[in-house]
Design a protein around this motif. Structure first.
Motif, PDB file in Angstrom:
ATOM      1  N   LEU A   1       0.805  -1.213   0.000  1.00 37.50           N
ATOM      2  CA  LEU A   1       0.000   0.000   0.000  1.00 37.50           C
ATOM      3  C   LEU A   1       0.846   1.274   0.000  1.00 37.50           C
ATOM      4  O   LEU A   1       0.329   2.366  -0.241  1.00 37.50           O
ATOM      5  CB  LEU A   1      -0.932   0.014   1.214  1.00 37.50           C
ATOM      6  N   MET A   2       2.132   1.139   0.292  1.00 37.46           N
ATOM      7  CA  MET A   2       3.027   2.296   0.300  1.00 37.46           C
ATOM      8  C   MET A   2       3.147   2.877  -1.109  1.00 37.46           C
ATOM      9  O   MET A   2       3.022   2.162  -2.108  1.00 37.46           O
ATOM     10  CB  MET A   2       4.402   1.859   0.822  1.00 37.46           C
ATOM     11  N   THR A   3       3.382   4.167  -1.190  1.00 39.39           N
ATOM     12  CA  THR A   3       3.599   4.793  -2.490  1.00 39.39           C
ATOM     13  C   THR A   3       4.807   4.151  -3.172  1.00 39.39           C
ATOM     14  O   THR A   3       5.874   4.032  -2.570  1.00 39.39           O
ATOM     15  CB  THR A   3       3.871   6.300  -2.337  1.00 39.39           C
ATOM     16  N   PRO A   4       4.664   3.686  -4.415  1.00 39.90           N
ATOM     17  CA  PRO A   4       5.755   2.980  -5.083  1.00 39.90           C
ATOM     18  C   PRO A   4       6.983   3.862  -5.293  1.00 39.90           C
ATOM     19  O   PRO A   4       6.884   5.078  -5.492  1.00 39.90           O
ATOM     20  CB  PRO A   4       5.141   2.579  -6.425  1.00 39.90           C
ATOM     21  N   SER A   5       8.139   3.208  -5.254  1.00 37.62           N
ATOM     22  CA  SER A   5       9.416   3.869  -5.501  1.00 37.62           C
ATOM     23  C   SER A   5      10.253   2.998  -6.431  1.00 37.62           C
ATOM     24  O   SER A   5      10.166   1.762  -6.380  1.00 37.62           O
ATOM     25  CB  SER A   5      10.161   4.083  -4.179  1.00 37.62           C
ATOM     26  N   ASP A   6      11.077   3.634  -7.257  1.00 39.46           N
ATOM     27  CA  ASP A   6      11.951   2.879  -8.160  1.00 39.46           C
ATOM     28  C   ASP A   6      12.976   2.051  -7.401  1.00 39.46           C
ATOM     29  O   ASP A   6      13.548   1.104  -7.961  1.00 39.46           O
ATOM     30  CB  ASP A   6      12.679   3.844  -9.109  1.00 39.46           C
ATOM     31  N   THR A   7      13.228   2.410  -6.146  1.00 44.43           N
ATOM     32  CA  THR A   7      14.217   1.677  -5.352  1.00 44.43           C
ATOM     33  C   THR A   7      13.601   0.527  -4.550  1.00 44.43           C
ATOM     34  O   THR A   7      14.309  -0.160  -3.811  1.00 44.43           O
ATOM     35  CB  THR A   7      14.938   2.635  -4.373  1.00 44.43           C
TER      36      THR A   7
END
Length: 640
Positions: free
Chosen positions: A445-451
């Motif tokens: 559910l966390m905002t996606p990140s490229d890392t």
């Protein structure tokens, strides 16, 4: 390598070099929000929201929710919700995010918001009753808690809000997706079970669907995913704590070191110390935890451990009411209850338990026992409270909820995952695990990140793929005909409803969990039912229908109901076919016509004759008037 002794700056430098798979900050329990873990998750989450231009609304709205859903005219309370219509394109799709066991603060955020925006959905957040400002009564009103706080009531709240939104906000029926994490992740799955056709799909993030009395697996999982040297450092601290606590001379020194109030019991402190480590694993911070306590300071390991607690969770963590049996039982200390998750404590004590008990060689000491939790519950809520987890799991299915079009998401490191669905229950109830280091509670559910770890990124791709399919599902009508004597349900609504519910339960088990029976008719039993068809379940549904049509042996609940309501002679399946066969008109109960029947026929015949004569006279008069009309018109012309 940092020396881990006293320097907060050193601690920060050690942790900063590690990239964590953060949990969504809204799903971090309130007692864990005082330190670096929550601050980092919150800052990262909102930075990613800004970077990805994901809108959310922080202005709360309210509506009047029924206190008791069985009393439509009864009292109400004010329940809060948030709405985001920034991306709504008239698609008819609505997303409802169930806020968890904490106050809500905005419309959906994170990956839920990102997905909802991509689908042009109208999005809502609903705050659960007894959390935040959605308070039917004060927390000190135990009588109200016992009547109006339960899983069933929470599900009814959700259904009631959907109806309110459709009638009073939107003005039309919507196609719904329901989303939640942790307890609310379980609510989303249970909602799909209780109201299978109210929503098209459910997103169950770290859903804790199985109530657990002795939750040994929590500590077992924590110990299993921690590196051995880290686990041993925790166990060593707890051993030193026990020795110092049992020594009345050293106990004041121990209390002072951890800022522990005098009213804390030994088990309270033991629970708190172990939870400080377990929480780091739960929220994807196990390597940060280990870097803070390994290598262990041989001179003063307790101070090193206390520094870890203060850094990760804040300086008030070790004195918080959540861990104090006396604070939870004392109404004069009720000002500290909301932050302690008091409503959640009641729900565990009354229904779901989740008692995180210790055991020999575990992370927490064995004196954190079943008896400790039971007595804590009774001290807070009275001597009769007890969570019947067996009845609860029988009702909601435990690790196999009776639902479809649900996606279960887990993180490999999350100790709560042992109460959730980790093995797919079919094509329409997949379990997808983010199998990566520090993949913890509700990470999807966390905002996606490229890392983000690759496994977490792949998990989100599967979420979107499954939801896309389910949200395009189409309702399909079917009719099943059972030959047998079901005339007893004709004038008996209790028997009729009992047969309907039993048939529905059997069809769901045999064909598809999305089934809802819409009607039944007696004589031979004609059953109309609807199910959601999509590209995943279509071949399976067709196969299940063909198999089910060949034998009635799978209608076990129906047979029990049939017999208990006085049915005799048994029944057989005549057919299961697409479409709705018209329901028959019920035949007369007795084909013989007695005196009353004859009188009725005579009276009816006379009435028909009188009616025919009256109609004949009316028609004759109208025709006569019509024939006179040209004469009258001509006369009027002459007079002019």
């Amino acid at each position: 390598m940092c020396n881990y002794l006293l320097s907060t700056m050193c601690l920060a430098l050690c942790v900063a070099s590690i990239t964590a798979a953060f949990s969504h900050p809204d799903l971090i329990a309130q007692r864990f929000r005082g330190g670096t873990v929550y601050r980092q998750a919150f800052e990262k989450h909102h930075q990613l929201m800004r970077d990805n231009s994901i809108y959310f609304n922080t202005t709360a709205n309210t509506f009047q929710q029924l206190l008791n859903h069985s009393d439509a005219n009864g009292p109400t309370f004010t329940q809060r919700y948030w709405i985001d219509h920034s991306a709504y394109n008239g698609s008819g799709l609505a997303l409802l995010y169930i806020n968890g066991e904490a106050p809500a603060s905005s419309s959906p955020t994170g990956y839920g918001a990102q997905y909802g925006h991509s689908k042009g959905a109208l999005m809502f957040t609903l705050e659960n009753r007894y959390y935040g400002d959605s308070m039917p009564s004060p927390l000190t009103d135990f009588d109200s808690l016992s009547k109006y706080l339960s899983v069933d009531i929470a599900l009814e709240d959700l259904r009631s809000f959907m109806t309110y939104a459709e009638n009073s906000i939107i003005g039309k029926k919507m196609r719904w997706l329901i989303v939640g994490g942790s307890y609310s992740g379980a609510l989303s799955a249970w909602f799909k079970q209780k109201y299978p056709n109210a929503v098209l799909a459910a997103w169950s993030s770290s859903g804790v669907v199985k109530a657990q009395f002795n939750f040994y697996d929590y500590d077992g999982h924590v110990g299993a995913v921690l590196p051995p040297v880290c686990r041993e450092a925790i166990q060593n601290v707890l051993q030193i704590f026990e020795e110092m606590w049992d020594n009345t001379t050293l106990r004041p020194q121990l209390r002072a070191k951890f800022n522990i109030p005098d009213y804390f019991l030994k088990q309270d402190v033991s629970y708190m110390l172990a939870d400080a480590a377990a929480g780091a694993v739960q929220y994807g911070m196990k390597w940060q935890l280990c870097d803070l306590i390994v290598p262990q300071n041989e001179t003063d390991p307790l101070s090193q451990y206390n520094n870890m607690i203060n850094f990760l969770w804040g300086v008030d963590f070790s004195s918080g009411c959540y861990y104090s049996t006396m604070c939870l039982a004392n109404k004069s200390m009720s000002q500290f209850w909301p932050g302690a998750g008091y409503a959640w404590l009641y729900q565990t004590c009354s229904q779901m338990a989740y008692f995180q008990v210790g055991y020999s060689a575990g992370v927490r000491l064995a004196d954190v026992s079943t008896d400790y939790f039971v007595q804590q519950c009774r001290g807070a809520f009275g001597p009769t409270i007890f969570p019947d987890v067996y009845a609860f799991n029988a009702k909601y299915g435990g690790l196999t909820p009776y639902a479809s079009n649900v996606i279960a998401l887990q993180g490999a490191d999350d100790p709560w995952s042992t109460t959730g669905v980790r093995t797919s229950l079919g094509v329409n109830y997949p379990a997808v695990i983010a199998d990566c280091e520090d993949c913890g509670h509700c990470g999807d559910l966390m905002t996606p990140s490229d890392t983000d770890p690759v496994s977490l990124q792949q998990q989100r791709v599967q979420i979107a793929n499954y939801l896309d399919i389910w949200l395009s599902s189409q309702p399909s009508n079917y009719t099943m005909v059972l030959t047998g004597n079901f005339t007893f349900i004709r004038n008996d609504t209790v028997a009729r409803d009992g047969i309907l519910n039993a048939v529905q339960e059997d069809i769901r088990a045999a064909i598809d969990q999305s089934v809802i029976v819409t009607s039944v008719a007696s004589g031979s039993l004609i059953v109309h039912f609807v199910l959601e068809i999509n590209q995943l379940n279509s071949p399976i549904v067709n196969s299940n229908i063909a198999t089910s049509a060949a034998s009635s042996s799978w209608l076990s609940n129906t047979l029990v109901a049939f017999t208990s309501f006085g049915g005799s002679g048994g029944f057989e399946i005549s057919s299961i076919s697409p479409g709705n066969v018209p329901l028959p008109v019920a035949p007369a109960e007795n084909a013989m016509c007695g005196t009353g029947c004859v009188v009725g026929i005579v009276i009816g015949t006379v009435a028909v004759v009188v009616l025919v004569v009256a109609v004949f006279n009316i028609v004759r008069k109208r025709r006569s008037a019509a024939s006179d009309e040209p004469v009258n018109q001509e006369r009027n012309t002459l007079l002019e």
